[in-house]
Design an enzyme around this catalytic site. Structure first.
Site, PDB file in Angstrom:
ATOM      1  N   HIS A 308       0.827  -1.219   0.000  1.00  0.00           N
ATOM      2  CA  HIS A 308       0.000   0.000   0.000  1.00  0.00           C
ATOM      3  C   HIS A 308       0.861   1.268   0.000  1.00  0.00           C
ATOM      4  O   HIS A 308       1.974   1.241  -0.505  1.00  0.00           O
ATOM      5  CB  HIS A 308      -0.989  -0.032   1.176  1.00  0.00           C
ATOM      6  CG  HIS A 308      -1.795  -1.302   1.208  1.00  0.00           C
ATOM      7  ND1 HIS A 308      -2.789  -1.585   0.305  1.00  0.00           N
ATOM      8  CD2 HIS A 308      -1.714  -2.388   2.042  1.00  0.00           C
ATOM      9  CE1 HIS A 308      -3.301  -2.775   0.561  1.00  0.00           C
ATOM     10  NE2 HIS A 308      -2.667  -3.287   1.597  1.00  0.00           N
ATOM     11  N   GLU A 324      -2.356   0.357   8.151  1.00  0.00           N
ATOM     12  CA  GLU A 324      -1.516  -0.738   7.677  1.00  0.00           C
ATOM     13  C   GLU A 324      -0.318  -0.235   6.876  1.00  0.00           C
ATOM     14  O   GLU A 324       0.799  -0.724   7.023  1.00  0.00           O
ATOM     15  CB  GLU A 324      -2.337  -1.706   6.811  1.00  0.00           C
ATOM     16  CG  GLU A 324      -1.497  -2.865   6.261  1.00  0.00           C
ATOM     17  CD  GLU A 324      -2.205  -3.685   5.205  1.00  0.00           C
ATOM     18  OE1 GLU A 324      -1.577  -4.624   4.687  1.00  0.00           O
ATOM     19  OE2 GLU A 324      -3.372  -3.376   4.883  1.00  0.00           O
ATOM     20  N   HIS A 377       2.700  -7.057   4.648  1.00  0.00           N
ATOM     21  CA  HIS A 377       1.298  -6.645   4.798  1.00  0.00           C
ATOM     22  C   HIS A 377       0.818  -6.934   6.219  1.00  0.00           C
ATOM     23  O   HIS A 377       1.487  -7.621   6.991  1.00  0.00           O
ATOM     24  CB  HIS A 377       0.406  -7.409   3.815  1.00  0.00           C
ATOM     25  CG  HIS A 377       0.553  -6.954   2.397  1.00  0.00           C
ATOM     26  ND1 HIS A 377      -0.327  -6.091   1.790  1.00  0.00           N
ATOM     27  CD2 HIS A 377       1.500  -7.241   1.467  1.00  0.00           C
ATOM     28  CE1 HIS A 377       0.064  -5.865   0.535  1.00  0.00           C
ATOM     29  NE2 HIS A 377       1.171  -6.559   0.319  1.00  0.00           N
ATOM     30  N   GLU A 441       1.773 -11.677   5.820  1.00  0.00           N
ATOM     31  CA  GLU A 441       0.742 -11.022   6.635  1.00  0.00           C
ATOM     32  C   GLU A 441       1.200 -11.152   8.082  1.00  0.00           C
ATOM     33  O   GLU A 441       0.979 -12.168   8.739  1.00  0.00           O
ATOM     34  CB  GLU A 441      -0.614 -11.691   6.417  1.00  0.00           C
ATOM     35  CG  GLU A 441      -1.102 -11.696   4.976  1.00  0.00           C
ATOM     36  CD  GLU A 441      -1.667 -10.348   4.537  1.00  0.00           C
ATOM     37  OE1 GLU A 441      -1.772  -9.445   5.384  1.00  0.00           O
ATOM     38  OE2 GLU A 441      -2.009 -10.208   3.337  1.00  0.00           O
TER      39      GLU A 441
END
Length: 478
Positions: A308, A324, A377, A441
């Protein structure tokens, strides 16, 4: 071959001189191959054995992360048989006579032609077992070693049927068997005798021990008929074998490479790698690297991708507003510093809060062609109770799966997160990046407890260190 690797030395304890000396690994390899496989074998079979020997030595040599000799603390290898078969160059000169130069040149060529290849599973050198002749099938490790080893699986093998050890017979007297086994067999008696499967079975006697009937080699005879046919004086008789003939198929414990099978496969045109992949299940043939203890990732290229970023990031957000994209960037920046200190060449798809399209991220990775592309992430779910770490890789990527498992273990140990598994996914970056790519993650930002950890600078650095440790472990032979 890399000149640096030519200079790798093995600390060898010599039983004749009772001294420790350094020997170039390539020289020791030639002496070991000569002791372990007939020099008359096909070149590709000898190359397969060369890769086996090199794999063994990488596991042994302490400077490569190996365990060293089990008998002599300061040695990597000893000549007394504890570390495998070996014969000195001087002994080979005597043994081969006028053929020494031809044979030694052949050994030099097979060692050189195999480069720095070793046999690996999950990027670790395997225990490279071999035997002379399997006799029709190799063996599962648990039947020999007592534990299951994934690469030592039984495979059918008719390639060794021309081996002199395919079928053998050995005769032994009862006295020899008793002595070797430290047992005492029953004495001969007129009213008893041992059943022997397929030969003497179903013996029926009356109350006085006389034979009523018995089966011999599948045929049932009355006791009176046996007396007449064999010229015995009474149906009251027993028996005791005086020797055994053992029929033996193969030679060795059956684990790993069947050498005579390898030679036959080489004659059929199979190369060393094909041979090794036949006898060792699920392995990879890779080049080993000598790495600095202080710079364990020297020569490795890593692309870090903080997921992101920017105003168009579409990232996840925690219950108290932790973003995040910010967590990803913080972990990635710390990880970049850790990896660079370990000697890796590190590229980052972003180093600040900016938007970078997925296409540009993939294009950067494909231009650089790193060893690994790691996309950082944080997970999210509608149920705030869901927590833990996950790693995703593209289908069929065994290297990614291996590293993913290491990362999960390190994250769980460092952050206390649950291991939710290494999973297959068809995400854009996993699919489009043309090298091993992982989407990590780290935790669930929607879980209040894990959001609190991700907000903490120390925990972010802990996450980066965990991923860094996993990478170093991946490239370690220990």
């Amino acid at each position: 071959m890399d000149d640096r690797k030519e200079r790798i030395y093995v600390k060898v304890y010599d039983h004749q001189t009772e001294q420790l000396a350094s020997k170039p690994m390539v020289e020791l390899m030639k002496e070991m191959i000569a002791a372990q496989m007939p020099i008359s074998f096909e070149r590709e079979a000898l190359k397969a054995q060369a890769i086996i020997v090199r794999t063994f030595l990488v596991r042994q040599v302490k400077s490569l992360g190996g365990s060293g000799c089990s008998q002599y603390e300061d040695a990597d290898f000893c000549t007394g048989g504890h570390c495998g078969d070996w014969i000195s160059k001087e002994s080979l000169m005597t043994l081969w006579g006028s053929d020494f130069h031809i044979n030694w040149t052949k050994l030099e060529e097979v060692v050189k032609e195999t480069g720095d290849q070793i046999i690996t599973m999950n990027n670790k050198p395997i225990e490279p077992r071999y035997h002379i002749t399997c006799g029709g099938a190799t063996e599962n490790s648990e039947n020999v070693k007592g534990n299951k080893i994934l690469y030592l699986r039984k495979v059918l093998c008719s390639y060794c049927n021309n081996s002199p050890y395919w079928k053998q017979t050995v005769e032994m007297t009862i006295e020899e068997i008793e002595e070797k086994l430290k047992i005492k067999m029953s004495e001969t008696s007129s009213i008893e005798g041992p059943w022997i499967q397929g030969m003497v079975e179903n013996v029926e006697r009356d109350e006085d021990g006389r034979i009523i009937e018995m089966k011999i080699s599948g045929t049932t005879f009355k006791g009176t008929d046996l007396v007449a046919l064999l010229g015995l004086d009474s149906t009251r008789f027993g028996w005791k074998p005086i020797s055994f003939k053992f029929e033996i198929g193969g030679k060795g414990d059956g684990l790993g490479l069947c050498q005579y099978g390898a030679n036959a496969m080489a004659r059929e045109g199979k190369d060393a790698e094909e041979i090794l992949n036949y006898y060792f299940t699920g392995v990879s043939i890779k080049e080993f690297e000598k790495r600095s203890i202080n710079m364990p990732l020297s020569g490795k290229i890593i692309v870090l991708d903080p997921g992101h970023g920017g105003d168009n990031s579409e990232d996840n957000e925690g219950p108290t507003g932790v973003r995040e994209k910010d967590v990803n960037l913080a972990i990635s920046s710390s990880l970049a510093e850790i990896l660079r200190k370990a000697g890796a060449e590190v590229y980052e798809t972003r180093t600040e809060d900016v938007y970078v399209s997925l296409g540009k991220r993939a294009a950067l990775a494909n231009k650089i062609r790193p060893n690994f592309f790691l996309s950082i992430h944080q997970n999210a779910f509608a149920n705030p109770n869901i927590s833990g770490s996950e790693v995703y890789h593209y289908r069929g990527d065994r290297d990614g799966e291996t590293l993913g498992n290491l990362i999960l273990k390190e994250l769980a140990q460092s952050l206390g997160t649950a291991e939710r598994g290494v999973k297959i996914a068809d995400f854009y970056l996993l699919r489009e990046v043309r090298t091993t790519a992982l989407q990590i993650e780290v935790a669930f930002i929607t879980n209040p407890e894990e959001e609190q950890k991700l907000q903490d600078q120390v925990s972010r650095k802990d996450a980066a260190e965990a991923i860094g440790k996993a990478l170093i472990k991946y490239y370690s032979y220990e």
